[in-house]
Write a protein that holds these residues in place. Structure first.
Motif, PDB file in Angstrom:
ATOM      1  N   SER A  33       4.480   7.753   7.013  1.00  0.00           N
ATOM      2  CA  SER A  33       5.439   6.739   7.429  1.00  0.00           C
ATOM      3  C   SER A  33       5.043   5.419   6.777  1.00  0.00           C
ATOM      4  O   SER A  33       3.854   5.093   6.718  1.00  0.00           O
ATOM      5  CB  SER A  33       5.410   6.596   8.950  1.00  0.00           C
ATOM      6  OG  SER A  33       6.100   5.438   9.340  1.00  0.00           O
ATOM      7  N   THR A  34       6.030   4.681   6.298  1.00  0.00           N
ATOM      8  CA  THR A  34       5.717   3.394   5.654  1.00  0.00           C
ATOM      9  C   THR A  34       5.113   2.419   6.656  1.00  0.00           C
ATOM     10  O   THR A  34       4.334   1.549   6.282  1.00  0.00           O
ATOM     11  CB  THR A  34       6.978   2.762   5.029  1.00  0.00           C
ATOM     12  OG1 THR A  34       7.946   2.594   6.048  1.00  0.00           O
ATOM     13  CG2 THR A  34       7.524   3.620   3.913  1.00  0.00           C
ATOM     14  N   THR A  52       3.178  -5.311   1.972  1.00  0.00           N
ATOM     15  CA  THR A  52       4.575  -5.276   1.540  1.00  0.00           C
ATOM     16  C   THR A  52       4.966  -6.462   0.659  1.00  0.00           C
ATOM     17  O   THR A  52       6.039  -6.457   0.057  1.00  0.00           O
ATOM     18  CB  THR A  52       5.525  -5.221   2.751  1.00  0.00           C
ATOM     19  OG1 THR A  52       5.210  -6.313   3.615  1.00  0.00           O
ATOM     20  CG2 THR A  52       5.392  -3.903   3.487  1.00  0.00           C
ATOM     21  N   GLN A  53       4.085  -7.482   0.585  1.00  0.00           N
ATOM     22  CA  GLN A  53       4.379  -8.629  -0.269  1.00  0.00           C
ATOM     23  C   GLN A  53       3.761  -8.507  -1.654  1.00  0.00           C
ATOM     24  O   GLN A  53       3.966  -9.376  -2.498  1.00  0.00           O
ATOM     25  CB  GLN A  53       3.914  -9.927   0.400  1.00  0.00           C
ATOM     26  CG  GLN A  53       4.747 -10.280   1.601  1.00  0.00           C
ATOM     27  CD  GLN A  53       4.369 -11.619   2.201  1.00  0.00           C
ATOM     28  OE1 GLN A  53       3.503 -12.326   1.718  1.00  0.00           O
ATOM     29  NE2 GLN A  53       5.050 -11.968   3.279  1.00  0.00           N
ATOM     30  N   SER A  66       3.469   6.552  -1.061  1.00  0.00           N
ATOM     31  CA  SER A  66       3.319   6.010  -2.401  1.00  0.00           C
ATOM     32  C   SER A  66       3.358   4.484  -2.309  1.00  0.00           C
ATOM     33  O   SER A  66       4.238   3.920  -1.660  1.00  0.00           O
ATOM     34  CB  SER A  66       4.467   6.510  -3.283  1.00  0.00           C
ATOM     35  OG  SER A  66       4.395   5.886  -4.545  1.00  0.00           O
ATOM     36  N   VAL A  67       2.380   3.831  -2.961  1.00  0.00           N
ATOM     37  CA  VAL A  67       2.321   2.371  -2.979  1.00  0.00           C
ATOM     38  C   VAL A  67       2.404   1.930  -4.440  1.00  0.00           C
ATOM     39  O   VAL A  67       1.473   2.148  -5.215  1.00  0.00           O
ATOM     40  CB  VAL A  67       1.010   1.855  -2.328  1.00  0.00           C
ATOM     41  CG1 VAL A  67       0.966   0.332  -2.363  1.00  0.00           C
ATOM     42  CG2 VAL A  67       0.872   2.374  -0.904  1.00  0.00           C
ATOM     43  N   VAL A  78      -5.591  -3.916  -3.493  1.00  0.00           N
ATOM     44  CA  VAL A  78      -4.756  -3.101  -2.610  1.00  0.00           C
ATOM     45  C   VAL A  78      -5.507  -1.820  -2.229  1.00  0.00           C
ATOM     46  O   VAL A  78      -5.549  -1.425  -1.065  1.00  0.00           O
ATOM     47  CB  VAL A  78      -3.388  -2.766  -3.269  1.00  0.00           C
ATOM     48  CG1 VAL A  78      -2.631  -1.698  -2.474  1.00  0.00           C
ATOM     49  CG2 VAL A  78      -2.545  -4.024  -3.402  1.00  0.00           C
ATOM     50  N   ASP A  79      -6.141  -1.183  -3.215  1.00  0.00           N
ATOM     51  CA  ASP A  79      -6.938   0.025  -2.979  1.00  0.00           C
ATOM     52  C   ASP A  79      -8.030  -0.268  -1.946  1.00  0.00           C
ATOM     53  O   ASP A  79      -8.201   0.459  -0.965  1.00  0.00           O
ATOM     54  CB  ASP A  79      -7.542   0.509  -4.302  1.00  0.00           C
ATOM     55  CG  ASP A  79      -8.406   1.745  -4.146  1.00  0.00           C
ATOM     56  OD1 ASP A  79      -8.042   2.641  -3.359  1.00  0.00           O
ATOM     57  OD2 ASP A  79      -9.455   1.823  -4.820  1.00  0.00           O
ATOM     58  N   LYS A  80      -8.737  -1.362  -2.152  1.00  0.00           N
ATOM     59  CA  LYS A  80      -9.837  -1.759  -1.257  1.00  0.00           C
ATOM     60  C   LYS A  80      -9.314  -2.027   0.157  1.00  0.00           C
ATOM     61  O   LYS A  80      -9.916  -1.607   1.151  1.00  0.00           O
ATOM     62  CB  LYS A  80     -10.526  -3.007  -1.818  1.00  0.00           C
ATOM     63  CG  LYS A  80     -11.689  -3.483  -0.990  1.00  0.00           C
ATOM     64  CD  LYS A  80     -12.312  -4.733  -1.600  1.00  0.00           C
ATOM     65  CE  LYS A  80     -13.368  -5.277  -0.674  1.00  0.00           C
ATOM     66  NZ  LYS A  80     -13.720  -6.654  -0.986  1.00  0.00           N
TER      67      LYS A  80
END
Length: 185
Positions: A33-34, A52-53, A66-67, A78-80
């Motif tokens: 779920s997002t 989301t920004q 998926s990001v 983002v990964d961290k």
């Protein structure tokens, strides 16, 4: 002017229920779920931002998030952020896209999540009781000022209690539904 406001109490109690529902959305149930990534914040451009920004979050498959990171330089942060969010997710970096496979929940993890859902519910119940206390205090203040009679105060306190009972019933229902979803029963 009276300190007691029924509409204010209703708004605050509804806020407690909404806050609980928002907290419960973030609990993972084994399906992608997002909203799972809503609590994740990323340190980029010298500021902390919601994920989301800085990226587009989507669910291409039932067990995969998926990001798509917009700026290549933000892939690492983002990964961290996802790894350190305590969600139990391990991103697979593929260029500017991070794939997050949703692992099966173990029985132990399901019980932990159910316990956490109950903690969220208890926090919401406490918030509702605090609103009830504030409402009753306002009624007593109004009575002392001579703005309402003792009978009016008692009648209004009964209304406040009914509102509290209804709110706590909503909280219990939301928590029970989430627990059922988590435990898969």
């Amino acid at each position: 002017m009276p300190a007691y406001s029924k509409s204010d109490l209703e708004r605050r109690m509804a806020g407690a229920v909404e806050a609980l529902k928002h907290d419960l959305i973030g609990l993972r149930t084994g399906r992608a779920s997002t909203t799972l990534l809503d609590p994740v914040t990323v340190d980029v451009y010298g500021a902390t931002m919601p994920i989301t920004q800085v990226a587009t979050v989507s669910v291409p498959e039932p067990r995969l998030i998926s990001v798509q990171v917009w700026d290549k330089s933000n892939v690492g942060p983002v990964d961290k952020a996802i790894r350190s969010a305590g969600l139990g997710l391990n991103p697979i970096v593929d260029g500017q896209t991070l794939r997050l496979p949703i692992p099966d929940l173990t029985e132990e993890r399901r019980k932990e999540l159910a316990k956490l859902a109950n903690q969220y519910a208890e926090k919401a119940r406490i918030a509702a009781r605090n609103v009830r206390r504030d409402g009753n205090d306002s009624l007593k203040t109004d009575e002392k000022k001579g703005e309402i009679s003792e009978d009016e105060r008692k009648r209004a306190e009964t209304e406040v209690q009914k509102l509290t009972d209804a709110t706590i019933a909503d909280i219990d229902a939301a928590a029970a539904a989430k627990e059922k979803e988590i435990l898969g029963k």
